[in-house]
Design a protein around this motif. Sequence first.
Motif, PDB file in Angstrom:
ATOM      1  N   GLY A 157       0.811  -1.209   0.000  1.00  0.00           N
ATOM      2  CA  GLY A 157       0.000   0.000   0.000  1.00  0.00           C
ATOM      3  C   GLY A 157       0.847   1.262   0.000  1.00  0.00           C
ATOM      4  O   GLY A 157       0.530   2.242  -0.676  1.00  0.00           O
ATOM      5  N   ARG A 158       1.948   1.226   0.751  1.00  0.00           N
ATOM      6  CA  ARG A 158       2.848   2.388   0.805  1.00  0.00           C
ATOM      7  C   ARG A 158       3.554   2.588  -0.538  1.00  0.00           C
ATOM      8  O   ARG A 158       3.742   3.720  -0.985  1.00  0.00           O
ATOM      9  CB  ARG A 158       3.866   2.205   1.935  1.00  0.00           C
ATOM     10  CG  ARG A 158       4.811   3.349   2.098  1.00  0.00           C
ATOM     11  CD  ARG A 158       4.024   4.639   2.368  1.00  0.00           C
ATOM     12  NE  ARG A 158       4.884   5.782   2.261  1.00  0.00           N
ATOM     13  CZ  ARG A 158       4.866   6.797   3.102  1.00  0.00           C
ATOM     14  NH1 ARG A 158       4.008   6.810   4.092  1.00  0.00           N
ATOM     15  NH2 ARG A 158       5.669   7.803   2.929  1.00  0.00           N
ATOM     16  N   CYS A 199      -1.656  -7.628  -5.879  1.00  0.00           N
ATOM     17  CA  CYS A 199      -1.265  -6.955  -7.112  1.00  0.00           C
ATOM     18  C   CYS A 199      -2.168  -5.748  -7.318  1.00  0.00           C
ATOM     19  O   CYS A 199      -3.390  -5.855  -7.220  1.00  0.00           O
ATOM     20  CB  CYS A 199      -1.375  -7.899  -8.313  1.00  0.00           C
ATOM     21  SG  CYS A 199      -0.888  -7.138  -9.871  1.00  0.00           S
ATOM     22  N   ARG A 200      -1.562  -4.599  -7.567  1.00  0.00           N
ATOM     23  CA  ARG A 200      -2.305  -3.384  -7.897  1.00  0.00           C
ATOM     24  C   ARG A 200      -1.866  -2.912  -9.278  1.00  0.00           C
ATOM     25  O   ARG A 200      -0.685  -2.925  -9.599  1.00  0.00           O
ATOM     26  CB  ARG A 200      -2.024  -2.248  -6.913  1.00  0.00           C
ATOM     27  CG  ARG A 200      -2.234  -2.565  -5.458  1.00  0.00           C
ATOM     28  CD  ARG A 200      -3.693  -2.722  -5.079  1.00  0.00           C
ATOM     29  NE  ARG A 200      -3.856  -2.838  -3.635  1.00  0.00           N
ATOM     30  CZ  ARG A 200      -3.569  -3.918  -2.927  1.00  0.00           C
ATOM     31  NH1 ARG A 200      -3.084  -4.988  -3.518  1.00  0.00           N
ATOM     32  NH2 ARG A 200      -3.757  -3.944  -1.627  1.00  0.00           N
ATOM     33  N   CYS A 228      -1.498   4.541 -19.553  1.00  0.00           N
ATOM     34  CA  CYS A 228      -0.337   3.720 -19.195  1.00  0.00           C
ATOM     35  C   CYS A 228      -0.631   3.010 -17.878  1.00  0.00           C
ATOM     36  O   CYS A 228      -1.302   3.552 -17.001  1.00  0.00           O
ATOM     37  CB  CYS A 228       0.904   4.600 -19.031  1.00  0.00           C
ATOM     38  SG  CYS A 228       1.340   5.476 -20.541  1.00  0.00           S
ATOM     39  N   ARG A 229      -0.150   1.802 -17.745  1.00  0.00           N
ATOM     40  CA  ARG A 229      -0.401   1.008 -16.536  1.00  0.00           C
ATOM     41  C   ARG A 229       0.915   0.598 -15.894  1.00  0.00           C
ATOM     42  O   ARG A 229       1.848   0.200 -16.578  1.00  0.00           O
ATOM     43  CB  ARG A 229      -1.215  -0.230 -16.883  1.00  0.00           C
ATOM     44  CG  ARG A 229      -2.616   0.111 -17.311  1.00  0.00           C
ATOM     45  CD  ARG A 229      -3.317  -1.067 -17.974  1.00  0.00           C
ATOM     46  NE  ARG A 229      -4.556  -0.652 -18.578  1.00  0.00           N
ATOM     47  CZ  ARG A 229      -4.652  -0.163 -19.815  1.00  0.00           C
ATOM     48  NH1 ARG A 229      -3.593  -0.041 -20.572  1.00  0.00           N
ATOM     49  NH2 ARG A 229      -5.815   0.212 -20.287  1.00  0.00           N
ATOM     50  N   ILE A 230       0.943   0.704 -14.573  1.00  0.00           N
ATOM     51  CA  ILE A 230       2.099   0.267 -13.797  1.00  0.00           C
ATOM     52  C   ILE A 230       1.593  -0.778 -12.816  1.00  0.00           C
ATOM     53  O   ILE A 230       0.649  -0.533 -12.064  1.00  0.00           O
ATOM     54  CB  ILE A 230       2.746   1.441 -13.038  1.00  0.00           C
ATOM     55  CG1 ILE A 230       3.160   2.535 -14.022  1.00  0.00           C
ATOM     56  CG2 ILE A 230       3.936   0.955 -12.223  1.00  0.00           C
ATOM     57  CD1 ILE A 230       3.571   3.840 -13.365  1.00  0.00           C
ATOM     58  N   SER A 231       2.215  -1.942 -12.829  1.00  0.00           N
ATOM     59  CA  SER A 231       1.813  -3.037 -11.952  1.00  0.00           C
ATOM     60  C   SER A 231       2.734  -3.077 -10.735  1.00  0.00           C
ATOM     61  O   SER A 231       3.951  -3.034 -10.874  1.00  0.00           O
ATOM     62  CB  SER A 231       1.916  -4.360 -12.725  1.00  0.00           C
ATOM     63  OG  SER A 231       1.639  -5.445 -11.876  1.00  0.00           O
ATOM     64  N   VAL A 232       2.136  -3.139  -9.549  1.00  0.00           N
ATOM     65  CA  VAL A 232       2.889  -3.276  -8.298  1.00  0.00           C
ATOM     66  C   VAL A 232       2.385  -4.556  -7.648  1.00  0.00           C
ATOM     67  O   VAL A 232       1.187  -4.722  -7.438  1.00  0.00           O
ATOM     68  CB  VAL A 232       2.654  -2.074  -7.352  1.00  0.00           C
ATOM     69  CG1 VAL A 232       3.446  -2.252  -6.065  1.00  0.00           C
ATOM     70  CG2 VAL A 232       3.012  -0.762  -8.031  1.00  0.00           C
ATOM     71  N   TYR A 233       3.304  -5.466  -7.348  1.00  0.00           N
ATOM     72  CA  TYR A 233       2.877  -6.749  -6.793  1.00  0.00           C
ATOM     73  C   TYR A 233       3.904  -7.300  -5.828  1.00  0.00           C
ATOM     74  O   TYR A 233       5.044  -6.842  -5.781  1.00  0.00           O
ATOM     75  CB  TYR A 233       2.622  -7.767  -7.908  1.00  0.00           C
ATOM     76  CG  TYR A 233       3.794  -7.986  -8.840  1.00  0.00           C
ATOM     77  CD1 TYR A 233       4.739  -8.973  -8.585  1.00  0.00           C
ATOM     78  CD2 TYR A 233       3.951  -7.214  -9.980  1.00  0.00           C
ATOM     79  CE1 TYR A 233       5.809  -9.171  -9.440  1.00  0.00           C
ATOM     80  CE2 TYR A 233       5.005  -7.405 -10.845  1.00  0.00           C
ATOM     81  CZ  TYR A 233       5.934  -8.392 -10.565  1.00  0.00           C
ATOM     82  OH  TYR A 233       6.992  -8.583 -11.417  1.00  0.00           O
TER      83      TYR A 233
END
Length: 94
Positions: free
Chosen positions: A9-10, A47-48, A74-79
């Motif tokens: 989340g951070r 995954c966000r 544009c998409r950025i994946s954070v997982y």
Amino acid sequence: MIESSKPLGRVVEDLQVAVARHNFGVLGVHDLKAKMAEKGVVFARECRIVEVCNPHQAKKVLEANLAISTALPCRISVYEEGGSRRWPRSSRRP
């Protein structure tokens, strides 16, 4: 690939601040685990997907080639993977 030991989340919050510094807006953040759960699908990993856009740059790109609209925003994946939070560097430039 960029890695962080911060909570997921951070990382997403920090990412939103960083993209704003570069004149991008955040259009949405999708929580894949939660969205799948809404559909009755169990997905254990976090995954966000962060959708970002710089409207001035998007206008230039779209005026040159409207077919690129399928790649916007544009998409950025954070997982999470292996105990750390990761996000791949984009293979496409906005």
